[in-house]
Design an enzyme around this catalytic site. Structure first.
Site, mmCIF file in Angstrom:
data_model
loop_
_atom_site.group_PDB
_atom_site.id
_atom_site.type_symbol
_atom_site.label_atom_id
_atom_site.label_comp_id
_atom_site.label_asym_id
_atom_site.label_seq_id
_atom_site.Cartn_x
_atom_site.Cartn_y
_atom_site.Cartn_z
ATOM 1 N N TYR A 59 -23.764 -3.667 -52.114
ATOM 2 C CA TYR A 59 -25.405 -4.042 -51.928
ATOM 3 C C TYR A 59 -26.121 -3.547 -53.434
ATOM 4 O O TYR A 59 -26.061 -2.288 -53.624
ATOM 5 C CB TYR A 59 -25.805 -3.790 -50.594
ATOM 6 C CG TYR A 59 -26.131 -4.229 -49.496
ATOM 7 C CD1 TYR A 59 -24.607 -5.627 -49.739
ATOM 8 C CD2 TYR A 59 -26.206 -4.024 -48.456
ATOM 9 C CE1 TYR A 59 -23.936 -6.192 -48.177
ATOM 10 C CE2 TYR A 59 -25.978 -4.921 -47.173
ATOM 11 C CZ TYR A 59 -24.504 -5.817 -47.290
ATOM 12 O OH TYR A 59 -24.848 -6.107 -46.272
ATOM 13 N N HIS A 60 -26.626 -4.630 -53.776
ATOM 14 C CA HIS A 60 -27.406 -3.823 -55.438
ATOM 15 C C HIS A 60 -25.864 -3.328 -56.465
ATOM 16 O O HIS A 60 -26.920 -2.315 -56.822
ATOM 17 C CB HIS A 60 -28.306 -2.890 -54.986
ATOM 18 C CG HIS A 60 -29.669 -3.891 -54.452
ATOM 19 N ND1 HIS A 60 -30.655 -4.335 -55.290
ATOM 20 C CD2 HIS A 60 -30.478 -4.128 -52.614
ATOM 21 C CE1 HIS A 60 -31.702 -4.867 -54.376
ATOM 22 N NE2 HIS A 60 -31.067 -4.357 -53.175
#
Length: 101
Positions: A59-60
């Site tokens: 994530y990210h």
């Protein structure tokens, strides 16, 4: 807030969780989490009864290099917030090639 027993663990988790896959970002760059705004959001959720936070390795970031969500969550949960939540994260199973991994 409503809570439910989590499996056979007897842990009570909020029916609404806080997902950290799409946090506010800076300049359209997914790796640049707007930490001031994202921290405000996650702490607001916890202050209002959410006790389940979800994050994951990519994530990210990218699938191969990892992302910024997990480290951010650690920083956002300082000052006593960590003790109030259960955290779920996901292992990057596509990077596991050996038992040592």
């Amino acid at each position: 807030m409503l809570y439910r027993k989590f499996g056979k663990t007897n842990e009570m988790v909020s029916t609404l969780g806080f997902g950290c896959m799409r946090l506010p970002i800076i300049d359209g760059d997914a790796k640049k989490i707007n930490e001031v705004e994202a921290t405000r959001l996650i702490r607001h959720a916890i202050d209002n009864g959410v006790n389940y936070v979800d994050t994951a390795y990519p994530y990210h970031g990218s699938m191969s290099e990892g992302g910024e969500s997990e480290p951010f969550v650690g920083r956002a949960l300082k000052d006593g917030y960590r003790e109030n939540v259960k955290i779920a994260t996901k292992l990057p199973s596509w990077l596991i090639k050996s038992r040592e991994d």
